[in-house]
Design an enzyme around this catalytic site. Structure first.
Site, PDB file in Angstrom:
ATOM      1  N   ASP A 148      48.369  32.668 -39.373  1.00 32.12           N
ATOM      2  CA  ASP A 148      47.760  31.420 -38.899  1.00 32.12           C
ATOM      3  C   ASP A 148      47.642  31.443 -37.381  1.00 32.12           C
ATOM      4  O   ASP A 148      48.538  31.865 -36.677  1.00 32.12           O
ATOM      5  CB  ASP A 148      48.635  30.224 -39.330  1.00 32.12           C
ATOM      6  CG  ASP A 148      47.942  28.892 -39.111  1.00 32.12           C
ATOM      7  OD1 ASP A 148      48.646  27.881 -38.917  1.00 32.12           O
ATOM      8  OD2 ASP A 148      46.689  28.858 -39.095  1.00 32.12           O
ATOM      9  N   HIS A 149      46.486  31.029 -36.862  1.00 28.67           N
ATOM     10  CA  HIS A 149      46.276  30.920 -35.412  1.00 28.67           C
ATOM     11  C   HIS A 149      46.764  32.154 -34.665  1.00 28.67           C
ATOM     12  O   HIS A 149      47.568  32.056 -33.725  1.00 28.67           O
ATOM     13  CB  HIS A 149      46.966  29.678 -34.850  1.00 28.67           C
ATOM     14  CG  HIS A 149      46.288  28.401 -35.229  1.00 28.67           C
ATOM     15  ND1 HIS A 149      45.029  28.044 -34.793  1.00 28.67           N
ATOM     16  CD2 HIS A 149      46.684  27.400 -36.049  1.00 28.67           C
ATOM     17  CE1 HIS A 149      44.681  26.869 -35.307  1.00 28.67           C
ATOM     18  NE2 HIS A 149      45.674  26.461 -36.083  1.00 28.67           N
ATOM     19  N   HIS A 204      45.257  18.531 -35.170  1.00 30.45           N
ATOM     20  CA  HIS A 204      46.589  18.989 -35.602  1.00 30.45           C
ATOM     21  C   HIS A 204      47.640  17.910 -35.360  1.00 30.45           C
ATOM     22  O   HIS A 204      47.675  17.299 -34.304  1.00 30.45           O
ATOM     23  CB  HIS A 204      46.978  20.244 -34.806  1.00 30.45           C
ATOM     24  CG  HIS A 204      46.213  21.471 -35.183  1.00 30.45           C
ATOM     25  ND1 HIS A 204      45.175  21.990 -34.441  1.00 30.45           N
ATOM     26  CD2 HIS A 204      46.335  22.287 -36.252  1.00 30.45           C
ATOM     27  CE1 HIS A 204      44.706  23.075 -35.024  1.00 30.45           C
ATOM     28  NE2 HIS A 204      45.380  23.295 -36.121  1.00 30.45           N
ATOM     29  N   GLY A 205      48.506  17.757 -36.355  1.00 26.89           N
ATOM     30  CA  GLY A 205      49.617  16.826 -36.178  1.00 26.89           C
ATOM     31  C   GLY A 205      49.192  15.379 -36.435  1.00 26.89           C
ATOM     32  O   GLY A 205      48.103  15.099 -36.929  1.00 26.89           O
ATOM     33  N   GLY A 237      44.356  21.043 -39.526  1.00 22.16           N
ATOM     34  CA  GLY A 237      44.795  19.680 -39.245  1.00 22.16           C
ATOM     35  C   GLY A 237      44.687  18.789 -40.447  1.00 22.16           C
ATOM     36  O   GLY A 237      44.305  17.623 -40.340  1.00 22.16           O
ATOM     37  N   ASN A 296      44.514  23.536 -44.138  1.00 22.92           N
ATOM     38  CA  ASN A 296      45.814  23.867 -43.537  1.00 22.92           C
ATOM     39  C   ASN A 296      46.703  22.622 -43.485  1.00 22.92           C
ATOM     40  O   ASN A 296      46.241  21.530 -43.130  1.00 22.92           O
ATOM     41  CB  ASN A 296      45.600  24.387 -42.116  1.00 22.92           C
ATOM     42  CG  ASN A 296      45.093  25.809 -42.098  1.00 22.92           C
ATOM     43  OD1 ASN A 296      44.360  26.220 -42.995  1.00 22.92           O
ATOM     44  ND2 ASN A 296      45.500  26.573 -41.112  1.00 22.92           N
ATOM     45  N   THR A 310      52.353  19.237 -40.832  1.00 21.55           N
ATOM     46  CA  THR A 310      53.055  18.007 -40.447  1.00 21.55           C
ATOM     47  C   THR A 310      53.430  17.137 -41.636  1.00 21.55           C
ATOM     48  O   THR A 310      54.583  16.703 -41.765  1.00 21.55           O
ATOM     49  CB  THR A 310      52.184  17.200 -39.454  1.00 21.55           C
ATOM     50  OG1 THR A 310      51.849  18.053 -38.348  1.00 21.55           O
ATOM     51  CG2 THR A 310      52.914  15.973 -38.946  1.00 21.55           C
TER      52      THR A 310
END
Ligand code: G3H
Ligand code: ZN
Length: 282
Positions: free
Chosen positions: A86-87, A180-181, A209, A230, A233
């Site tokens: 990932d990333h 994201h988050g 996200g 993905n 959180t």
């Protein structure tokens, strides 16, 4: 059963569902993700990150060690599993992941100008494809929820066509309004833009996200061309909620706290497998 992410997402694209890609970072999270998938009869993508923040230059060594159980557990699983980096932000991340046995890598150069993004991604696509590993990349940029701006750095559909042709990537992470988050504002997903991208490019699309984006948005996205979502959180938040429900009493043994946390992670992931339509597909 261990397969490439390309194989998995092409199937999802054909059948109109999305595969969840939970972040995993140790034995317990890998086990929880695989259990969720087996209990839901869902394919799953184990999204692993280089843990340089935790391990510094030992991150590559830790990555190899983590694959010593991730790969055999994935091969033994009763459902299709892909293992994706990932990333991946560094060249050596990608090469190390390929050598460690990942079946897919994300080469994330989304913060770079278009031409440089293309150049660096293409270079690693050639390497990964030479050894049967699939590649995800990102055009546009999915930012952080704490500084949420639904309109910033969105993916341009025309650029996406050129990008896919020039890089040869197997799936494309798009920026259509997620972050994201936890979101600092109300998530707004540009479904018109998503539809235009889906009509323009033929490869499966990816949504980063996923957490906090909202069930209605995710349900619709999974049926509008998004084939991978993905998640991090919401899964760890569910784990924390499970811990808070415990009666800790005077116990001095944290192992049952850990069990509760990963049970919370697993059950939340199963809810997303049902929402994305991947449950029952394996
Ligand atoms: O790459 C990781 C995911 O995009 C995680 O995003 O924490 O918002 O679910 P999330
Ligand atoms: Zn992401």
């Amino acid at each position: 059963m261990l397969i490439t992410m390309k194989e998995m997402l092409v199937e999802a694209q054909k059948k109109g569902y999305a595969v969840p890609a939970p972040n995993v970072w140790n034995e317990s999270s890998v086990r929880a993700a695989l259990l969720a998938a087996e209990e839901s009869k869902s394919p799953v993508i184990l999204d692993c990150s280089f843990m340089e923040r935790s391990y510094g230059e030992k991150a590559a060594k830790v990555m190899y060690e983590q694959m010593l159980y991730t790969i055999p557990w994935s091969k033994d699983a009763t459902i299709p599993v892909a293992i994706n980096l990932d990333h991946g932000m560094q060249y050596h991340h990608a090469v190390t992941a390929v050598r460690a046995g990942f079946t897919s890598i994300m080469v994330d150069r989304s913060s770079l100008p278009f031409a440089e993004n293309v150049r660096q991604v293409k270079e690693l696509v050639d390497i990964a494809h030479a050894v049967g590993v699939s590649v995800e990349a990102e055009l546009g940029h999915v930012g952080e929820g704490e500084t949420y701006d639904a309109k910033s750095n969105l993916t341009d559909p025309e650029e996406a066509v050129k990008y896919v042709e020039l890089t040869g990537v197997d799936c494309l992470a798009v920026a259509v309004g997620t972050a994201h988050g936890a979101y600092s504002g109300t998530p707004y997903i540009d479904f018109e833009r998503l539809e235009e991208i889906r009509r323009s490019v033929s490869i499966p699309l990816v949504m980063h996200g996923g957490s906090g984006t909202g069930d209605d948005n995710l349900y619709k996205a999974a049926r509008s061309g998004i084939c991978k979502v993905n998640l991090y959180t919401d899964l760890v938040t569910a784990g924390m909620e499970a811990i808070r429900k415990l009666d800790l009493g005077s116990s001095n043994d944290f192992s049952f706290v850990e069990d509760a946390a990963y049970e919370g992670y697993k059950e939340k992931l199963k809810l997303y497998m049902a929402l994305f339509g991947s449950a029952g597909q394996a």
